[in-house]
Scaffold this active site. Structure first.
Site, PDB file in Angstrom:
ATOM      1  N   TYR A 109       1.022  -0.766  -0.136  1.00 31.08           N
ATOM      2  CA  TYR A 109       0.168  -0.299  -0.026  1.00 31.08           C
ATOM      3  C   TYR A 109       0.948   1.237  -0.182  1.00 31.08           C
ATOM      4  O   TYR A 109       2.087   1.831   0.609  1.00 31.08           O
ATOM      5  CB  TYR A 109      -0.878  -0.120   1.512  1.00 31.08           C
ATOM      6  CG  TYR A 109      -1.935   1.364   1.304  1.00 31.08           C
ATOM      7  CD1 TYR A 109      -2.915   1.589   0.721  1.00 31.08           C
ATOM      8  CD2 TYR A 109      -1.201   2.394   1.855  1.00 31.08           C
ATOM      9  CE1 TYR A 109      -3.075   2.667   0.583  1.00 31.08           C
ATOM     10  CE2 TYR A 109      -1.774   3.476   1.916  1.00 31.08           C
ATOM     11  CZ  TYR A 109      -3.238   3.960   0.897  1.00 31.08           C
ATOM     12  OH  TYR A 109      -3.743   4.835   1.240  1.00 31.08           O
ATOM     13  N   GLU A 197      -2.668   7.655  -4.636  1.00 36.16           N
ATOM     14  CA  GLU A 197      -2.786   6.465  -3.548  1.00 36.16           C
ATOM     15  C   GLU A 197      -2.815   5.185  -4.494  1.00 36.16           C
ATOM     16  O   GLU A 197      -3.619   5.066  -5.189  1.00 36.16           O
ATOM     17  CB  GLU A 197      -4.658   6.304  -2.915  1.00 36.16           C
ATOM     18  CG  GLU A 197      -4.435   4.777  -2.494  1.00 36.16           C
ATOM     19  CD  GLU A 197      -5.421   4.471  -1.865  1.00 36.16           C
ATOM     20  OE1 GLU A 197      -6.143   4.559  -0.066  1.00 36.16           O
ATOM     21  OE2 GLU A 197      -6.545   4.274  -2.407  1.00 36.16           O
TER      22      GLU A 197
END
Ligand code: ADP
Ligand code: MG
Length: 402
Positions: A109, A197
């Protein structure tokens, strides 16, 4: 402003972030055709909507041949995808992105956000990619690496290397990881993003670092200096009420209640919504009309609030500091005379020239319900919505009522 995954990938690729080859399609046939053009024998078909969580909601499908691609697309085009980020109404699917399926070993992530408390860009990363960051922080909080960027110097390579070490990226891939981090950071900074992101960023089976998903959000107030970014806006992904408001310079968030709110100042708008709930009602919207609160803005605000068919009462709550209550009251009277509304309207004015303002409202002949305090206003709005201010809810203000 949000953009689509394929757009974010194209931007990040321009900053040196590696992404798999992919192609956009507007129909099932085109998707199959574009997959053949891409080559390979396994593809991922991805619904392009402004929301994450598509994988779990059926918006990301692995396909092994033309027919599977067409079938996957037919289940997507024209549908609304409901994910945990979209709300129950979902988001319409009008484009799909086709990508080669990439075998990978690890999912990471990677997020870049504006941290308001430190007033810096914060990099948030985790070795537990694939899950949403909320899940990671609930289930694997220790896996999260945070690093904030010193604005005077920007992200430095040593800092990017530290993040790579903390994520236990194999040494042979450190340089690729550094390039990915630097690329995301530069895209964030140069384009006035508020969020980048990449989830997941993967280590592929053939030892490359690739961004398999990408999400970018931009600061709406900075779009004027990024023409190419502002052209990526996709109104099909926005709440039509919010698009209309944004086009008119109003700060509006649509909600599901029945009491429309017209307020100056975001903080007061939040307090107004809270007080409506406290009084037993449900706000239909958040609306900050800004400091000016001129008659034109008040009129625009009424048109916008009334375009929501669920609105059964309106609460106008204006605090006049630099502004003056008498001007605002004139604005309300002009707006309601020119554009009568057929629901009860409660007005609470406070601040400079409040007496003069109330006098104008009282003498207007319009059936405006005046309120003194915020609580009083919320209670009167809820009572009016319930039809308790004298029976029939829909006779308060009509054309020619004065
Ligand atoms: P979302 O975050 O909206 O669910 P993603 O793009 O992250 O959508 O896709 C969901 C999952 O599908 C990813 O976590 C990844 O495991 C897998 N995936 C996505 N794109 C690819 C790809 N090109 N090759 C292989 N797997 C993929
Ligand atoms: Mg994702």
């Amino acid at each position: 402003m949000d953009i689509h995954e394929y757009q974010a990938k194209e931007i990040l690729a321009g900053f040196g972030v590696a992404v798999p080859p992919g192609a956009l399609a507007y129909s099932p046939e085109q998707a199959a055709y574009r997959a053949r053009e891409l080559g390979g024998d396994r593809w991922i078909v991805k619904a392009q909507v402004h929301a994450g969580g598509r994988g779990k909601a059926g918006g990301v499908k692995l396909c092994n041949n033309d027919q599977e691609i067409v079938d996957a697309c037919e289940g997507m085009f024209g549908q609304r995808l409901v994910t945990h980020q979209t709300g129950p109404e979902g988001k319409g699917i009008y484009r799909v992105y086709v990508e080669g399926a990439v075998p990978f070993e690890r999912e990471i992530y990677l997020g870049f956000v504006l941290d308001r408390s430190s007033q810096r860009v914060m990099i948030v990363a985790s070795s537990e990619g694939g899950m949403e960051i909320e899940e990671i922080s609930a289930e694997k909080p220790d896996s999260i690496v945070r690093s904030s960027v010193e604005p005077a110097v920007g992200l430095r390579e040593f800092q990017a290397r530290e993040i790579a070490f903390a994520l236990k990226i194999p040494p042979a891939l450190t340089q690729q990881m550094v390039r990915t981090l630097m690329g995301c950071y530069r895209a964030f900074r140069d384009l006035d993003a508020t969020m980048v992101e990449v989830n997941p960023l993967v280590i592929t089976s053939d030892n490359r670092i690739l961004a398999l998903d990408a999400k970018m959000t931009f600061d709406g107030n900075a779009l004027f200096r990024h023409q190419q970014i502002s052209e990526l806006r996709d109104k099909s992904q926005e709440d039509p009420r919010e698009s209309r408001a944004a086009d008119r310079g109003l700060n509006y968030i649509g909600l599901t209640g029945n009491i429309g709110c017209i307020v100056n100042g975001a903080g007061l708008a939040m307090a107004t919504m809270d007080t409506i709930k406290l009084a037993g009602g449900e706000p239909a919207n958040f609306l900050d009309i800004g400091g000016g609160a001129t008659p034109e803005r008040v009129a625009k605000a009424f048109r916008l609030v009334m375009s929501d068919k669920n609105v059964e009462a309106v609460l106008v709550n204006i605090f006049a500091g630099i502004n003056r209550c008498d001007w605002v009251a004139e604005g309300v009277v002009q707006a309601l005379t020119a554009n009568p509304v057929d629901v009860p309207v409660v007005v609470r004015l406070a601040g400079t020239n409040v007496e003069a303002g109330l006098k104008i409202l009282n003498e207007s002949g319009l059936p405006i319900i005046a309120a003194t305090s915020l609580m009083d206003a919320a209670e009167k709005a809820v009572a009016a919505w319930r039809g308790e201010n004298g029976g029939d809810k829909v006779h308060y203000i009509k054309a020619g009522a004065n």
